[in-house]
Design a protein around this motif. Structure first.
Motif, PDB file in Angstrom:
ATOM      1  N   PHE A  88      16.140 -12.583   8.291  1.00  0.00           N
ATOM      2  CA  PHE A  88      15.109 -11.985   7.446  1.00  0.00           C
ATOM      3  C   PHE A  88      15.144 -10.469   7.648  1.00  0.00           C
ATOM      4  CE2 PHE A  88      13.764 -16.313   7.951  1.00  0.00           C
ATOM      5  CZ  PHE A  88      13.072 -16.640   6.800  1.00  0.00           C
ATOM      6  N   VAL A  89      15.396  -9.737   6.572  1.00  0.00           N
ATOM      7  CA  VAL A  89      15.389  -8.277   6.628  1.00  0.00           C
ATOM      8  C   VAL A  89      14.318  -7.769   5.673  1.00  0.00           C
ATOM      9  CG1 VAL A  89      17.816  -8.128   7.283  1.00  0.00           C
ATOM     10  CG2 VAL A  89      17.198  -8.089   4.860  1.00  0.00           C
ATOM     11  N   GLY A  90      13.768  -6.609   5.967  1.00  0.00           N
ATOM     12  CA  GLY A  90      12.725  -6.061   5.116  1.00  0.00           C
ATOM     13  C   GLY A  90      12.716  -4.554   5.141  1.00  0.00           C
ATOM     14  N   VAL A  91      12.334  -3.961   4.018  1.00  0.00           N
ATOM     15  CA  VAL A  91      12.239  -2.504   3.911  1.00  0.00           C
ATOM     16  C   VAL A  91      10.951  -2.149   3.182  1.00  0.00           C
ATOM     17  CG1 VAL A  91      13.243  -0.427   2.882  1.00  0.00           C
ATOM     18  CG2 VAL A  91      14.737  -2.127   3.940  1.00  0.00           C
ATOM     19  N   ASP A  92      10.177  -1.249   3.778  1.00  0.00           N
ATOM     20  CA  ASP A  92       8.957  -0.738   3.152  1.00  0.00           C
ATOM     21  C   ASP A  92       9.301   0.476   2.306  1.00  0.00           C
ATOM     22  OD1 ASP A  92       6.820  -2.428   4.276  1.00  0.00           O
ATOM     23  OD2 ASP A  92       7.450  -1.586   6.199  1.00  0.00           O
ATOM     24  N   PRO A  98       0.827  -1.211   0.000  1.00  0.00           N
ATOM     25  CA  PRO A  98       0.000   0.000   0.000  1.00  0.00           C
ATOM     26  C   PRO A  98       0.857   1.256   0.000  1.00  0.00           C
ATOM     27  CG  PRO A  98      -0.734  -1.555   1.682  1.00  0.00           C
ATOM     28  CD  PRO A  98       0.595  -2.042   1.188  1.00  0.00           C
ATOM     29  N   ARG A  99       0.277   2.341  -0.490  1.00  0.00           N
ATOM     30  CA  ARG A  99       1.000   3.611  -0.521  1.00  0.00           C
ATOM     31  C   ARG A  99       1.170   4.209   0.872  1.00  0.00           C
ATOM     32  NH1 ARG A  99       1.478   7.253  -4.548  1.00  0.00           N
ATOM     33  NH2 ARG A  99      -0.147   6.208  -5.761  1.00  0.00           N
ATOM     34  N   THR A 100       0.166   4.060   1.712  1.00  0.00           N
ATOM     35  CA  THR A 100       0.128   4.814   2.960  1.00  0.00           C
ATOM     36  C   THR A 100       0.645   4.064   4.182  1.00  0.00           C
ATOM     37  OG1 THR A 100      -2.168   4.107   3.271  1.00  0.00           O
ATOM     38  CG2 THR A 100      -1.800   6.232   2.173  1.00  0.00           C
ATOM     39  N   GLU A 101       0.926   2.777   4.051  1.00  0.00           N
ATOM     40  CA  GLU A 101       1.411   2.041   5.215  1.00  0.00           C
ATOM     41  C   GLU A 101       2.313   0.902   4.786  1.00  0.00           C
ATOM     42  OE1 GLU A 101      -2.577  -0.796   5.560  1.00  0.00           O
ATOM     43  OE2 GLU A 101      -2.088   0.641   7.154  1.00  0.00           O
ATOM     44  N   GLY A 102       3.272   0.570   5.646  1.00  0.00           N
ATOM     45  CA  GLY A 102       4.170  -0.532   5.349  1.00  0.00           C
ATOM     46  C   GLY A 102       3.581  -1.858   5.800  1.00  0.00           C
ATOM     47  N   ILE A 103       4.203  -2.936   5.338  1.00  0.00           N
ATOM     48  CA  ILE A 103       3.706  -4.265   5.702  1.00  0.00           C
ATOM     49  C   ILE A 103       4.748  -5.097   6.445  1.00  0.00           C
ATOM     50  CG2 ILE A 103       2.100  -4.291   3.759  1.00  0.00           C
ATOM     51  CD1 ILE A 103       4.000  -6.181   2.301  1.00  0.00           C
ATOM     52  N   TRP A 104       5.946  -4.575   6.647  1.00  0.00           N
ATOM     53  CA  TRP A 104       7.015  -5.376   7.229  1.00  0.00           C
ATOM     54  C   TRP A 104       6.697  -5.819   8.660  1.00  0.00           C
ATOM     55  CZ3 TRP A 104      10.092  -9.001   7.089  1.00  0.00           C
ATOM     56  CH2 TRP A 104      11.273  -9.128   7.824  1.00  0.00           C
ATOM     57  N   ASP A 105       6.070  -4.957   9.457  1.00  0.00           N
ATOM     58  CA  ASP A 105       5.742  -5.354  10.830  1.00  0.00           C
ATOM     59  C   ASP A 105       4.833  -6.579  10.833  1.00  0.00           C
ATOM     60  OD1 ASP A 105       7.273  -3.336  11.888  1.00  0.00           O
ATOM     61  OD2 ASP A 105       5.590  -1.979  12.258  1.00  0.00           O
ATOM     62  N   GLU A 106       3.808  -6.550   9.989  1.00  0.00           N
ATOM     63  CA  GLU A 106       2.874  -7.667   9.932  1.00  0.00           C
ATOM     64  C   GLU A 106       3.534  -8.904   9.340  1.00  0.00           C
ATOM     65  OE1 GLU A 106      -1.553  -8.707   8.073  1.00  0.00           O
ATOM     66  OE2 GLU A 106      -0.572  -6.807   7.627  1.00  0.00           O
ATOM     67  N   VAL A 107       4.300  -8.702   8.270  1.00  0.00           N
ATOM     68  CA  VAL A 107       4.988  -9.825   7.625  1.00  0.00           C
ATOM     69  C   VAL A 107       5.966 -10.478   8.595  1.00  0.00           C
ATOM     70  CG1 VAL A 107       6.700 -10.415   5.859  1.00  0.00           C
ATOM     71  CG2 VAL A 107       4.735  -8.990   5.261  1.00  0.00           C
ATOM     72  N   ARG A 108       6.688  -9.651   9.337  1.00  0.00           N
ATOM     73  CA  ARG A 108       7.686 -10.176  10.281  1.00  0.00           C
ATOM     74  C   ARG A 108       7.029 -11.051  11.338  1.00  0.00           C
ATOM     75  NH1 ARG A 108       9.291  -5.646  11.611  1.00  0.00           N
ATOM     76  NH2 ARG A 108       8.716  -5.580  13.818  1.00  0.00           N
ATOM     77  N   ALA A 109       5.891 -10.590  11.847  1.00  0.00           N
ATOM     78  CA  ALA A 109       5.187 -11.375  12.859  1.00  0.00           C
ATOM     79  C   ALA A 109       4.727 -12.714  12.295  1.00  0.00           C
ATOM     80  CB  ALA A 109       3.998 -10.581  13.389  1.00  0.00           C
ATOM     81  N   GLU A 110       4.270 -12.716  11.064  1.00  0.00           N
ATOM     82  CA  GLU A 110       3.767 -13.941  10.461  1.00  0.00           C
ATOM     83  C   GLU A 110       4.900 -14.910  10.127  1.00  0.00           C
ATOM     84  OE1 GLU A 110       1.368 -12.590   7.226  1.00  0.00           O
ATOM     85  OE2 GLU A 110      -0.160 -11.746   8.545  1.00  0.00           O
ATOM     86  N   ILE A 111       6.037 -14.370   9.691  1.00  0.00           N
ATOM     87  CA  ILE A 111       7.201 -15.231   9.459  1.00  0.00           C
ATOM     88  C   ILE A 111       7.610 -15.905  10.758  1.00  0.00           C
ATOM     89  CG2 ILE A 111       9.655 -15.261   8.878  1.00  0.00           C
ATOM     90  CD1 ILE A 111       9.137 -12.977   6.929  1.00  0.00           C
ATOM     91  N   GLY A 112       7.696 -15.104  11.831  1.00  0.00           N
ATOM     92  CA  GLY A 112       8.091 -15.659  13.122  1.00  0.00           C
ATOM     93  C   GLY A 112       7.144 -16.744  13.592  1.00  0.00           C
ATOM     94  N   GLY A 142      18.256  -4.185  13.725  1.00  0.00           N
ATOM     95  CA  GLY A 142      19.352  -4.556  12.841  1.00  0.00           C
ATOM     96  C   GLY A 142      19.719  -3.432  11.899  1.00  0.00           C
ATOM     97  N   THR A 143      20.465  -3.768  10.880  1.00  0.00           N
ATOM     98  CA  THR A 143      20.989  -2.791   9.930  1.00  0.00           C
ATOM     99  C   THR A 143      19.878  -2.007   9.239  1.00  0.00           C
ATOM    100  OG1 THR A 143      22.849  -4.286   9.523  1.00  0.00           O
ATOM    101  CG2 THR A 143      22.522  -2.500   7.952  1.00  0.00           C
ATOM    102  N   PHE A 144      18.755  -2.669   8.933  1.00  0.00           N
ATOM    103  CA  PHE A 144      17.676  -2.041   8.183  1.00  0.00           C
ATOM    104  C   PHE A 144      16.419  -1.828   9.045  1.00  0.00           C
ATOM    105  CE2 PHE A 144      20.360  -4.489   5.319  1.00  0.00           C
ATOM    106  CZ  PHE A 144      20.712  -3.514   4.385  1.00  0.00           C
ATOM    107  N   GLY A 145      16.600  -1.794  10.341  1.00  0.00           N
ATOM    108  CA  GLY A 145      15.458  -1.704  11.242  1.00  0.00           C
ATOM    109  C   GLY A 145      15.239  -3.052  11.920  1.00  0.00           C
ATOM    110  N   ARG A 146      14.001  -3.354  12.269  1.00  0.00           N
ATOM    111  CA  ARG A 146      13.713  -4.636  12.902  1.00  0.00           C
ATOM    112  C   ARG A 146      13.959  -5.769  11.919  1.00  0.00           C
ATOM    113  NH1 ARG A 146      13.706  -3.988  18.206  1.00  0.00           N
ATOM    114  NH2 ARG A 146      12.922  -6.140  18.263  1.00  0.00           N
ATOM    115  N   GLU A 147      14.536  -6.856  12.412  1.00  0.00           N
ATOM    116  CA  GLU A 147      14.788  -8.019  11.579  1.00  0.00           C
ATOM    117  C   GLU A 147      14.601  -9.277  12.416  1.00  0.00           C
ATOM    118  OE1 GLU A 147      19.503  -8.931  11.731  1.00  0.00           O
ATOM    119  OE2 GLU A 147      18.953  -7.165  10.538  1.00  0.00           O
TER     120      GLU A 147
END
Length: 255
Positions: free
Chosen positions: A160-164, A105-119, A134-139
């Protein structure tokens, strides 16, 4: 039920109707005070194609412009059934990095939700996960159950690293030495940090895989469905087979 909830909202369609501007691409080293776009360029990437000024030392893989380094081996992951390129993996000095880009989405990131689901998924498999800065924020620092060549139970470490980004999400998985050794990870972290994402203007639901293409030098002479390696022969990225961003049985893996 799939790992991800795919919300059937009109928001995602509206998000994607405004095309991203694809410009020449390489990280800008300075800013032009007269340029609003230059003023918005981040100090470090990954970058959107509108935030850079020339391709530089990168290979064009469609939605991803991937930096190249001496000794870096590149492999495109192709689904044998659909012939669709599903990801790109690199290896360097005993470490691996898998990269995939998705719509967001344009207005919000998904990494927080994705990270929780991966875990949660790794934990259900019997693995362990630490959510750390971590280097790119939460990982996520993960230890994933695996099977050793001799058939015995083993554990595969992965980061697992992610960037919105603007209407995209870029995910990387570091494996091998880079998953456990910060010094060994630095070069591949640099590769990830200098990726340029080219978001097309097509309407796409969140988490839809952005289109990847084979490098021009590898588009001729390859057998359909085979992994295509750009670089020395014998590249065998040690990427985890677990891929939570694919849907249903579409598990990205090196075959």
């Amino acid at each position: 039920m799939g790992l991800f909830r795919r919300n059937a909202s009109t928001k995602a369609t509206d998000e994607a109707r405004e095309p991203a501007t694809a410009e020449d691409a390489a990280p800008a080293t300075g800013t032009d005070p007269a340029s609003d776009q230059a003023a918005e360029r981040p100090e470090r990437g990954p970058f959107d194609s509108t935030q850079v000024t020339g391709m530089g030392p990168r290979v064009d893989l469609g939605a991803i412009w991937l930096p190249v380094l001496p000794g870096l081996e590149l492999r495109m992951e192709v689904d044998k059934k659909t012939q669709k390129v599903t990801g790109v993996s690199t290896t360097l000095n005993g470490s691996g990095l898998q990269v995939q880009a998705f719509a967001a989405p344009r207005t919000e990131g998904i990494w927080d939700e994705v990270r929780a689901e991966i875990g949660a998924s790794i934990t259900r498999q019997g693995g362990t996960v630490d959510d750390v800065p971590g280097t790119f924020g939460r990982e996520l620092i993960a230890r994933i159950p695996a099977t050793a060549p001799d058939g015995k139970p083993a554990v595969r470490p992965a980061r697992f690293v992610g960037v919105d980004g603007p209407r995209w999400f870029l995910r990387g998985v570091l494996s091998g030495r880079a998953a456990v050794d910060p010094e060994a990870a630095k070069q591949l972290e640099s590769v990830f940090a200098n990726v340029v994402v080219v978001r097309d203007g097509n309407p796409r639901p969140p988490r839809d895989l952005l289109t990847l293409t084979l490098p021009k030098s590898a588009r001729q002479g390859d057998a359909p469905g085979e992994d295509t390696t750009a670089g020395p022969e014998g590249a065998a990225p040690q990427t985890p087979s677990f891929d939570p961003l694919t849907r249903g049985p579409e598990i990205t893996e090196i075959r």
